[in-house]
Write a protein that holds these residues in place. Structure first.
Motif, PDB file in Angstrom:
ATOM      1  N   UNK A 168       3.612 -14.060   7.635  1.00 19.78           N
ATOM      2  CA  UNK A 168       2.864 -12.840   7.342  1.00 19.78           C
ATOM      3  C   UNK A 168       3.784 -11.750   6.813  1.00 19.78           C
ATOM      4  N   UNK A 169       3.163 -10.706   6.284  1.00 23.24           N
ATOM      5  CA  UNK A 169       3.881  -9.524   5.802  1.00 23.24           C
ATOM      6  C   UNK A 169       3.255  -8.271   6.379  1.00 23.24           C
ATOM      7  N   UNK A 170       4.057  -7.228   6.509  1.00 24.21           N
ATOM      8  CA  UNK A 170       3.576  -5.888   6.820  1.00 24.21           C
ATOM      9  C   UNK A 170       3.926  -4.991   5.642  1.00 24.21           C
ATOM     10  N   UNK A 171       2.915  -4.294   5.107  1.00 21.65           N
ATOM     11  CA  UNK A 171       3.117  -3.484   3.912  1.00 21.65           C
ATOM     12  C   UNK A 171       2.273  -2.218   3.997  1.00 21.65           C
ATOM     13  N   UNK A 172       2.852  -1.102   3.577  1.00 21.30           N
ATOM     14  CA  UNK A 172       2.078   0.125   3.510  1.00 21.30           C
ATOM     15  C   UNK A 172       1.012  -0.026   2.438  1.00 21.30           C
ATOM     16  N   UNK A 173      -0.180   0.541   2.699  1.00 17.38           N
ATOM     17  CA  UNK A 173      -1.289   0.397   1.768  1.00 17.38           C
ATOM     18  C   UNK A 173      -1.793   1.768   1.343  1.00 17.38           C
ATOM     19  N   UNK A 174      -2.135   1.867   0.063  1.00 14.18           N
ATOM     20  CA  UNK A 174      -2.654   3.119  -0.491  1.00 14.18           C
ATOM     21  C   UNK A 174      -3.568   2.751  -1.655  1.00 14.18           C
ATOM     22  N   UNK A 175      -4.864   2.707  -1.395  1.00 16.99           N
ATOM     23  CA  UNK A 175      -5.840   2.237  -2.379  1.00 16.99           C
ATOM     24  C   UNK A 175      -6.747   3.391  -2.784  1.00 16.99           C
ATOM     25  N   UNK A 176      -7.087   3.439  -4.051  1.00 12.88           N
ATOM     26  CA  UNK A 176      -8.015   4.452  -4.531  1.00 12.88           C
ATOM     27  C   UNK A 176      -8.950   3.895  -5.584  1.00 12.88           C
ATOM     28  N   UNK A 177     -10.102   4.509  -5.709  1.00 10.53           N
ATOM     29  CA  UNK A 177     -11.073   4.065  -6.716  1.00 10.53           C
ATOM     30  C   UNK A 177     -10.603   4.381  -8.133  1.00 10.53           C
ATOM     31  N   UNK A 178      -9.752   5.393  -8.245  1.00  8.15           N
ATOM     32  CA  UNK A 178      -9.171   5.754  -9.534  1.00  8.15           C
ATOM     33  C   UNK A 178      -7.780   6.326  -9.292  1.00  8.15           C
ATOM     34  N   UNK A 179      -7.082   6.658 -10.374  1.00  9.45           N
ATOM     35  CA  UNK A 179      -5.698   7.139 -10.251  1.00  9.45           C
ATOM     36  C   UNK A 179      -5.611   8.427  -9.439  1.00  9.45           C
ATOM     37  N   UNK A 180      -6.596   9.296  -9.615  1.00  7.70           N
ATOM     38  CA  UNK A 180      -6.564  10.560  -8.883  1.00  7.70           C
ATOM     39  C   UNK A 180      -6.648  10.328  -7.373  1.00  7.70           C
ATOM     40  N   UNK A 181      -7.501   9.402  -6.965  1.00  5.88           N
ATOM     41  CA  UNK A 181      -7.640   9.122  -5.538  1.00  5.88           C
ATOM     42  C   UNK A 181      -6.386   8.454  -4.979  1.00  5.88           C
ATOM     43  N   UNK A 182      -5.780   7.578  -5.749  1.00  5.48           N
ATOM     44  CA  UNK A 182      -4.527   6.968  -5.318  1.00  5.48           C
ATOM     45  C   UNK A 182      -3.462   8.047  -5.130  1.00  5.48           C
ATOM     46  N   UNK A 183      -3.351   8.962  -6.099  1.00  9.91           N
ATOM     47  CA  UNK A 183      -2.360  10.032  -6.024  1.00  9.91           C
ATOM     48  C   UNK A 183      -2.613  10.940  -4.824  1.00  9.91           C
ATOM     49  N   UNK A 184      -3.887  11.227  -4.554  1.00  6.65           N
ATOM     50  CA  UNK A 184      -4.213  12.076  -3.408  1.00  6.65           C
ATOM     51  C   UNK A 184      -3.798  11.406  -2.100  1.00  6.65           C
ATOM     52  N   UNK A 185      -4.066  10.133  -1.988  1.00  8.53           N
ATOM     53  CA  UNK A 185      -3.715   9.429  -0.745  1.00  8.53           C
ATOM     54  C   UNK A 185      -2.200   9.288  -0.604  1.00  8.53           C
ATOM     55  N   UNK A 186      -1.511   9.076  -1.705  1.00  8.61           N
ATOM     56  CA  UNK A 186      -0.051   8.987  -1.641  1.00  8.61           C
ATOM     57  C   UNK A 186       0.539  10.324  -1.202  1.00  8.61           C
ATOM     58  N   UNK A 187       0.032  11.417  -1.760  1.00 17.32           N
ATOM     59  CA  UNK A 187       0.531  12.742  -1.395  1.00 17.32           C
ATOM     60  C   UNK A 187       0.277  13.037   0.076  1.00 17.32           C
ATOM     61  N   UNK A 188      -0.852  12.577   0.600  1.00 17.82           N
ATOM     62  CA  UNK A 188      -1.203  12.839   2.002  1.00 17.82           C
ATOM     63  C   UNK A 188      -0.222  12.190   2.972  1.00 17.82           C
ATOM     64  N   UNK A 189       0.438  11.124   2.550  1.00 23.24           N
ATOM     65  CA  UNK A 189       1.415  10.460   3.425  1.00 23.24           C
ATOM     66  C   UNK A 189       2.852  10.704   2.971  1.00 23.24           C
ATOM     67  N   UNK A 190       3.013  11.631   2.021  1.00 21.24           N
ATOM     68  CA  UNK A 190       4.348  12.020   1.591  1.00 21.24           C
ATOM     69  C   UNK A 190       5.075  10.970   0.784  1.00 21.24           C
ATOM     70  N   UNK A 191       4.350  10.200  -0.003  1.00 22.86           N
ATOM     71  CA  UNK A 191       4.963   9.133  -0.791  1.00 22.86           C
ATOM     72  C   UNK A 191       4.598   9.312  -2.264  1.00 22.86           C
ATOM     73  N   UNK A 192       5.375   8.647  -3.137  1.00 23.39           N
ATOM     74  CA  UNK A 192       5.125   8.658  -4.568  1.00 23.39           C
ATOM     75  C   UNK A 192       4.376   7.389  -4.970  1.00 23.39           C
ATOM     76  N   UNK A 193       3.455   7.508  -5.886  1.00 26.60           N
ATOM     77  CA  UNK A 193       2.630   6.369  -6.284  1.00 26.60           C
ATOM     78  C   UNK A 193       3.488   5.229  -6.820  1.00 26.60           C
ATOM     79  N   UNK A 194       4.421   5.534  -7.726  1.00 22.40           N
ATOM     80  CA  UNK A 194       5.243   4.470  -8.326  1.00 22.40           C
ATOM     81  C   UNK A 194       6.050   3.733  -7.264  1.00 22.40           C
ATOM     82  N   UNK A 195       6.574   4.475  -6.294  1.00 19.82           N
ATOM     83  CA  UNK A 195       7.340   3.848  -5.215  1.00 19.82           C
ATOM     84  C   UNK A 195       6.451   2.953  -4.365  1.00 19.82           C
ATOM     85  N   UNK A 196       5.244   3.416  -4.083  1.00 17.28           N
ATOM     86  CA  UNK A 196       4.319   2.604  -3.286  1.00 17.28           C
ATOM     87  C   UNK A 196       3.910   1.338  -4.026  1.00 17.28           C
TER      88      UNK A 196
END
Length: 307
Positions: free
Chosen positions: A227-255
Motif C-alpha cells: 500500500x501507499x500513503x499519499x496526500x490528496x487534493x482533488x478539485x472539480x476544476x483548477x480553481x478548486x484544486x488551488x483553493x484546497x492546496x492553499x487551505x493546507x499550505x501547499x503548492x499545486x505543482x508540488x502536490x
C-alpha cells in the motif's frame, strides 16, 4: 484498489471533528479510517485545540461506527510498553467487533518526546523488533497458556497474554523507506507493507525489496498487501484544486509531483500508476478535516471509478 481515509489530528482536531470525519468515511463507502499517532503539531499549524491520543480516539470510534476498519499509521513504539499496547489494541478490537489494524513503527519525532517528557532512546529500531515479537506473541498465545519473552529491552515472565482480540489475527502494518532492516521486519511480522509519501518509482523499488525479503523468509511475496500513503487534493476544476492546496499550505505543482492532486480524472490516472506496480490500497492523507465536500467529491468521482 481500496481507498482509506488517513488523518493527522496533531495538526489540530478535536475528537468530535475526528468522529465527524470517521462517520463521513463510513457513510461515503471508504474502506477504513486511520490516524497518525503524534502528540505535537508539525510545521506552521497552531495545533489547537491540542493533541488527541490515537488509541483513546479509536476506542471511541469503535463504538460509534459499524463497518469501517480502524487503525494507525503508525503507532510510535516509543509511546507505549509492548505489553500495554497489546492489551489496548486487543480491547479496542473487541470494542469494534473485530475491525482494528495496528500500524507499528519505531518512532521518529524527537521534539514531541521532549515536549511531553517521553524517553527517546537511541536504539529505537532494535526495540521495535522486540515490540513486534511481544505484541504478536501475546495475541497468538492460546488461552490458558502463558507467554514469556526475555530480550535486551523487554522482559515478560508468565504473562497470561490476555485479553484476546476479537479477530483471530489483528493485521499488522509495517512501513518505511529503509532498504534493509525494514523489509526484513515486514517479511517476518507484517500483513501489510506501507510505503509513505513516495513516488511510483521509489515505491516499486521498496516493494521489490519487501517481496524479496518475504521469499527469503519462506513466505509468499503475495501474502503481504502492498500500500501507499499519499496526500490528496482533488478539485472539480483548477480553481478548486488551488483553493484546497492553499487551505493546507501547499503548492499545486508540488502536490501533483508528490501526491494525488488535480481533477478526479488526473487522480484516478495517478492511482492507476501505483496499482500497476502492485499497490492495492491507498491511504488518502486528508489535511483539511473540515472540508467534507472534499470527501464527497473523492467518493463520487474517484472511488467510484476504481471499483
Amino acid at each position: 484498489m481500496d481507498l482509506r481515509i488517513f488523518t493527522e489530528p496533531q495538526q489540530g482536531a478535536s475528537y468530535d471533528t475526528l468522529l465527524t470525519v470517521a462517520k463521513a468515511t463510513e457513510d461515503l463507502g471508504f474502506d477504513a479510517f486511520f490516524r497518525s499517532d503524534h502528540y505535537l503539531r508539525m510545521g506552521d499549524a497552531d495545533g489547537l485545540p491540542g493533541p488527541t491520543d490515537a488509541w483513546i480516539t479509536l476506542a471511541g470510534l469503535a463504538r460509534e461506527t459499524r463497518r469501517i476498519r480502524l487503525g494507525t499509521l503508525m503507532t510510535a513504539g516509543t509511546f507505549r510498553l509492548p505489553g500495554v499496547l497489546a492489551i489496548q489494541v486487543a480491547q479496542v478490537d473487541q470494542m469494534s467487533g473485530g475491525r482494528v489494524e495496528l500500524g507499528l513503527g519505531a518512532g521518529w519525532f524527537e521534539e514531541e518526546h521532549k515536549a511531553y517528557g517521553i524517553p527517546f532512546p537511541k536504539e529505537k529500531f532494535a526495540r521495535l523488533e522486540e515490540q513486534l515479537e511481544i505484541v504478536t506473541g501475546l495475541w497468538a498465545t492460546r488461552t490458558g497458556e502463558t507467554f514469556d519473552f526475555h530480550g535486551r529491552y523487554y522482559d515478560l515472565t508468565e504473562s497470561p497474554a490476555l485479553p484476546k482480540p476479537a479477530q483471530s489475527r489483528i493485521p499488522v502494518l509495517i512501513g518505511g523507506h529503509g532498504a534493509t532492516r525494514t523489509p526484513r521486519l515486514a517479511a517476518r511480522y507484517a500483513d501489510e507493507f506501507n510505503m509513505p509519501f513516495a513516488s511510483v518509482e521509489d515505491s516499486e523499488r521498496q516493494f521489490g525489496r519487501v517481496r524479496a525479503a518475504a521469499e527469503e523468509a519462506g513466505r509468499r511475496a503475495d501474502d503481504l498487501t502492498y500500500s501507499n500513503a499519499l496526500v490528496v487534493c482533488v478539485g472539480r476544476d483548477d480553481r478548486e484544486v488551488a483553493r484546497r492546496a492553499a487551505a493546507i499550505g501547499r503548492e499545486v505543482d508540488e502536490l501533483k509531483a508528490n501526491g494525488l492532486a488535480g481533477s478526479p480524472a488526473e487522480v484516478v490516472d495517478r492511482i492507476g500508476r501505483y496499482a500497476a506496480i502492485g499497490s492495492r490500497r491507498i491511504y488518502l492523507q486528508i489535511l483539511d478535516l473540515d472540508d467534507l465536500d472534499h470527501l464527497e467529491l473523492i467518493a463520487g468521482q474517484v472511488q467510484s471509478q476504481l471499483r
